[in-house]
Design a protein around this motif. Structure first.
Motif, PDB file in Angstrom:
ATOM      1  N   VAL A 120       0.865  -1.180   0.000  1.00  0.00           N
ATOM      2  CA  VAL A 120       0.000   0.000   0.000  1.00  0.00           C
ATOM      3  C   VAL A 120       0.901   1.228   0.000  1.00  0.00           C
ATOM      4  N   ALA A 121       0.592   2.172  -0.884  1.00  0.00           N
ATOM      5  CA  ALA A 121       1.419   3.373  -1.019  1.00  0.00           C
ATOM      6  C   ALA A 121       0.516   4.577  -1.256  1.00  0.00           C
ATOM      7  N   GLY A 122       1.041   5.746  -0.962  1.00  0.00           N
ATOM      8  CA  GLY A 122       0.253   6.956  -1.145  1.00  0.00           C
ATOM      9  C   GLY A 122       1.110   8.123  -1.571  1.00  0.00           C
ATOM     10  N   SER A 123       0.484   9.064  -2.270  1.00  0.00           N
ATOM     11  CA  SER A 123       1.175  10.275  -2.695  1.00  0.00           C
ATOM     12  C   SER A 123       0.219  11.457  -2.616  1.00  0.00           C
ATOM     13  N   SER A 124       0.735  12.592  -2.180  1.00  0.00           N
ATOM     14  CA  SER A 124      -0.081  13.807  -2.077  1.00  0.00           C
ATOM     15  C   SER A 124       0.280  14.818  -3.157  1.00  0.00           C
ATOM     16  N   ARG A 125       0.811  14.325  -4.264  1.00  0.00           N
ATOM     17  CA  ARG A 125       1.209  15.246  -5.347  1.00  0.00           C
ATOM     18  C   ARG A 125       0.043  15.602  -6.268  1.00  0.00           C
ATOM     19  N   PHE A 126      -1.174  15.308  -5.859  1.00  0.00           N
ATOM     20  CA  PHE A 126      -2.316  15.457  -6.742  1.00  0.00           C
ATOM     21  C   PHE A 126      -3.202  16.643  -6.359  1.00  0.00           C
ATOM     22  N   SER A 127      -3.930  17.122  -7.345  1.00  0.00           N
ATOM     23  CA  SER A 127      -5.019  18.072  -7.155  1.00  0.00           C
ATOM     24  C   SER A 127      -6.218  17.533  -7.925  1.00  0.00           C
ATOM     25  N   ALA A 128      -7.400  18.072  -7.616  1.00  0.00           N
ATOM     26  CA  ALA A 128      -8.604  17.591  -8.301  1.00  0.00           C
ATOM     27  C   ALA A 128      -9.519  18.754  -8.646  1.00  0.00           C
ATOM     28  N   LEU A 129     -10.199  18.598  -9.761  1.00  0.00           N
ATOM     29  CA  LEU A 129     -11.229  19.538 -10.177  1.00  0.00           C
ATOM     30  C   LEU A 129     -12.571  18.815 -10.097  1.00  0.00           C
ATOM     31  N   TYR A 130     -13.469  19.325  -9.258  1.00  0.00           N
ATOM     32  CA  TYR A 130     -14.793  18.710  -9.102  1.00  0.00           C
ATOM     33  C   TYR A 130     -15.824  19.556  -9.839  1.00  0.00           C
ATOM     34  N   LEU A 131     -16.605  18.902 -10.694  1.00  0.00           N
ATOM     35  CA  LEU A 131     -17.663  19.576 -11.449  1.00  0.00           C
ATOM     36  C   LEU A 131     -18.996  18.885 -11.172  1.00  0.00           C
ATOM     37  N   HIS A 132     -20.034  19.691 -10.917  1.00  0.00           N
ATOM     38  CA  HIS A 132     -21.379  19.154 -10.721  1.00  0.00           C
ATOM     39  C   HIS A 132     -22.319  19.879 -11.684  1.00  0.00           C
TER      40      HIS A 132
ATOM     41  N   MET B  10     -18.476  24.099  -9.107  1.00  0.00           N
ATOM     42  CA  MET B  10     -17.110  23.787  -9.510  1.00  0.00           C
ATOM     43  C   MET B  10     -16.182  24.071  -8.336  1.00  0.00           C
ATOM     44  N   GLU B  11     -15.270  23.138  -8.069  1.00  0.00           N
ATOM     45  CA  GLU B  11     -14.356  23.296  -6.933  1.00  0.00           C
ATOM     46  C   GLU B  11     -12.983  22.757  -7.317  1.00  0.00           C
ATOM     47  N   TRP B  12     -11.959  23.548  -7.039  1.00  0.00           N
ATOM     48  CA  TRP B  12     -10.580  23.078  -7.211  1.00  0.00           C
ATOM     49  C   TRP B  12     -10.083  22.609  -5.847  1.00  0.00           C
ATOM     50  N   ILE B  13      -9.608  21.369  -5.770  1.00  0.00           N
ATOM     51  CA  ILE B  13      -9.204  20.761  -4.495  1.00  0.00           C
ATOM     52  C   ILE B  13      -7.697  20.540  -4.515  1.00  0.00           C
ATOM     53  N   ASP B  14      -6.989  21.271  -3.668  1.00  0.00           N
ATOM     54  CA  ASP B  14      -5.530  21.160  -3.641  1.00  0.00           C
ATOM     55  C   ASP B  14      -5.027  20.091  -2.677  1.00  0.00           C
ATOM     56  N   ASN B  15      -5.739  19.890  -1.565  1.00  0.00           N
ATOM     57  CA  ASN B  15      -5.241  18.952  -0.554  1.00  0.00           C
ATOM     58  C   ASN B  15      -5.747  17.537  -0.850  1.00  0.00           C
ATOM     59  N   TYR B  16      -5.247  17.005  -1.949  1.00  0.00           N
ATOM     60  CA  TYR B  16      -5.742  15.716  -2.441  1.00  0.00           C
ATOM     61  C   TYR B  16      -4.600  14.700  -2.448  1.00  0.00           C
ATOM     62  N   ALA B  17      -4.889  13.503  -2.021  1.00  0.00           N
ATOM     63  CA  ALA B  17      -3.901  12.423  -2.035  1.00  0.00           C
ATOM     64  C   ALA B  17      -4.529  11.173  -2.627  1.00  0.00           C
ATOM     65  N   ILE B  18      -3.705  10.375  -3.251  1.00  0.00           N
ATOM     66  CA  ILE B  18      -4.151   9.087  -3.800  1.00  0.00           C
ATOM     67  C   ILE B  18      -3.399   7.969  -3.116  1.00  0.00           C
ATOM     68  N   ILE B  19      -4.149   6.957  -2.705  1.00  0.00           N
ATOM     69  CA  ILE B  19      -3.586   5.753  -2.101  1.00  0.00           C
ATOM     70  C   ILE B  19      -3.823   4.592  -3.050  1.00  0.00           C
ATOM     71  N   MET B  20      -2.778   3.820  -3.295  1.00  0.00           N
ATOM     72  CA  MET B  20      -2.888   2.627  -4.117  1.00  0.00           C
ATOM     73  C   MET B  20      -2.754   1.397  -3.225  1.00  0.00           C
ATOM     74  N   VAL B  21      -3.744   0.529  -3.283  1.00  0.00           N
ATOM     75  CA  VAL B  21      -3.704  -0.759  -2.606  1.00  0.00           C
ATOM     76  C   VAL B  21      -3.560  -1.808  -3.701  1.00  0.00           C
ATOM     77  N   VAL B  22      -2.471  -2.557  -3.669  1.00  0.00           N
ATOM     78  CA  VAL B  22      -2.094  -3.389  -4.817  1.00  0.00           C
ATOM     79  C   VAL B  22      -1.781  -4.811  -4.385  1.00  0.00           C
ATOM     80  N   GLY B  23      -2.246  -5.775  -5.172  1.00  0.00           N
ATOM     81  CA  GLY B  23      -1.904  -7.161  -4.906  1.00  0.00           C
ATOM     82  C   GLY B  23      -2.484  -8.108  -5.932  1.00  0.00           C
ATOM     83  N   GLU B  24      -1.631  -8.951  -6.511  1.00  0.00           N
ATOM     84  CA  GLU B  24      -2.127  -9.980  -7.433  1.00  0.00           C
ATOM     85  C   GLU B  24      -3.133 -10.885  -6.731  1.00  0.00           C
TER      86      GLU B  24
END
Length: 456
Positions: free
Chosen positions: A302-314, A379-393
């Motif tokens: 399991v790994a994570g990175s906070s190098r991401f941002s997100a744009l939310y549109l409704h 519309m919202e720009w989200i700067d404090n966004y992180a992605i976590i990857m949970v990985v396993g064959e």
């Protein structure tokens, strides 16, 4: 035959290089060696590559070069002196450093690439000289002699496919071949570098091109761990993992390899062994094709990175509106912005970006144009966004892993902003607020690794 690559920490000083040479000597199959530029010798030290970037910038700014040239010269002469290498053997390396500003370059970008590449180039030259001085036959092989031809931009080059046919023609005899990592030559015979982590790319290129039996990548860790040891204390080492698992985990912050570094080895189906220069007898982590992977847990890491941002549109009835996404992508294209993921619902769409590729100006202009062109209800720009990857064959054949993950996060009151599971069913991507990333990683790790391996 084995291709062996050593990272900058392994080559930072004379004593470290001595360990490297002993590793090379200990196995006659270690015939081709890829070296990085000397790295940090201690916590506050400066990598040679960073010194060379400073050198290049000073040249471009027409500043005095005396001090930076002394610092660079000292790094290589210090290593040479440790092995009592004669002065006349060191002189060509010093000359290379002093003559870099005197060369002609097509552009500032090519100048920067050439300066950066010399960290590896000079270290490979020095290593070959030292090994020969010690009675170990060794030959420096420059990437142009190896026919490592690259294309693309000067500081983010890619290997050309025709290079692999020419690489196969390299004669590997009784001497060790020492190759600098990180760069190749364009068809115009200009130096161009791969992305940071480029020595790993060179090692993988040679492993594929020479049809190696194994690609050994020596670094400063005993293995790849199931979670970042800086986040999870005493994380389990991974004995074996598949190429795909490593790629998925590298995307979210596994720092052993740059995300694209091992693709040539994957294409050649060459097993990779990550080992520690300081503990070479330890088994490390084997990275193998999926068909050869063994596992006893549903999750490998399991790994994570906070190098991401997100744009939310409704926008109500977004799913019924033809061309909405097309207009959005056209705006991204206009600003030269690529996106990472785009999960959507019937009225909602979230676009996730690698924010290291964006500037505040680009974000502001792009969002203003999106608002004007698409008229979202929200519309919202989200700067404090992180992605976590949970990985396993092991997840592929197991039902309920996602439920297990979400339940464990809910217990700790960790809210999830996005979930995406690939069709391969070996990875689950979870979006959370940046401040919740490490608590989420710890909780997922605890649920899957603090117990005995689960049966599948």
């Amino acid at each position: 035959m084995k291709i062996v690559k050593f990272g900058g920490t392994s080559l930072a000083s004379g004593p470290q290089l001595e360990k490297v040479i002993n590793i090379i000597k200990s196995d006659p199959e270690r015939q081709v060696v890829v070296v990085s530029a000397p790295g940090k010798r201690f916590a506050n030290d400066i990598k040679v590559t960073d010194l060379l970037i400073t050198y290049a910038n000073k040249v471009l700014a027409h500043e005095d070069l005396t001090e930076i040239q002394k610092l660079l010269t000292a790094r290589y002469t210090e290593i040479a002196e440790y092995f009592d290498l004669p002065t006349d053997q060191v002189a060509p390396i010093v000359d290379h450093i002093l003559n870099l500003p005197k060369q002609q370059y097509p552009s500032h970008e090519f100048l920067l690439a050439a300066f950066k590449a010399h960290g590896e180039r000079l270290n490979a030259m020095l290593t070959a000289k030292i090994m020969t001085h010690m009675g170990i036959p060794a030959r420096f092989l420059n990437p142009d002699e190896a026919s490592i031809t690259v294309e693309g931009s000067p500081n983010d080059a890619t290997i050309s496919e025709e290079s692999y046919d020419k690489l196969n023609q390299i004669e590997v005899g009784n001497e060790r071949i020492i190759v600098p990592g990180f760069f190749g030559y364009t068809n115009q015979h200009e130096i161009a570098t791969f992305a940071r982590g480029g020595s790993d790319i060179t090692g993988a290129i040679l492993a594929r091109g020479l049809h190696a039996d194994l690609y050994e990548n020596f670094t400063d860790v005993d293995a790849i761990y199931s979670a970042n040891p800086a986040v999870v204390d005493h994380a389990f080492p991974i004995d074996q993992m598949s190429y795909v698992e490593l790629r998925e985990l590298s995307y979210a912050g596994f720092s052993v390899f740059q995300n694209e570094a091992i693709i040539p080895a994957i294409q050649g189906q060459i097993p990779i062994n990550v080992k520690n220069t300081n503990h070479p007898d330890r088994p490390g982590t084997m990275i193998v094709p999926k068909k050869d992977a063994l596992y006893n847990r549903p999750i490998t890491g399991v790994a994570g990175s906070s190098r991401f941002s997100a744009l939310y549109l409704h926008r109500y009835l977004l799913n019924k509106e033809t061309g909405f996404t097309l207009k959005l992508l056209q705006i991204f294209y206009k600003y030269g912005v690529s996106y990472e993921h785009m999960p959507s619902g019937i009225d909602d769409l979230t676009v996730i970006f690698d924010k290291s590729h964006l500037t505040e100006t680009t974000i502001s202009k792009m969002c203003a144009e999106i608002k004007e062109a698409l008229h979202p209800d929200q519309m919202e720009w989200i700067d404090n966004y992180a992605i976590i990857m949970v990985v396993g064959e092991g997840m592929r054949g197991r039902v309920g892993t996602l439920d297990h993950i979400l339940h464990s996060l809910a217990i700790k009151n960790i809210g999830v902003r996005m979930i995406n599971q690939g069709a391969s069913r070996i990875s689950i991507m979870i979006g959370v607020n940046k401040e919740l990333a490490n608590p989420a990683i710890k909780q997922i790790y605890h649920e899957f690794f603090q117990t005995e391996p689960m049966s599948l």
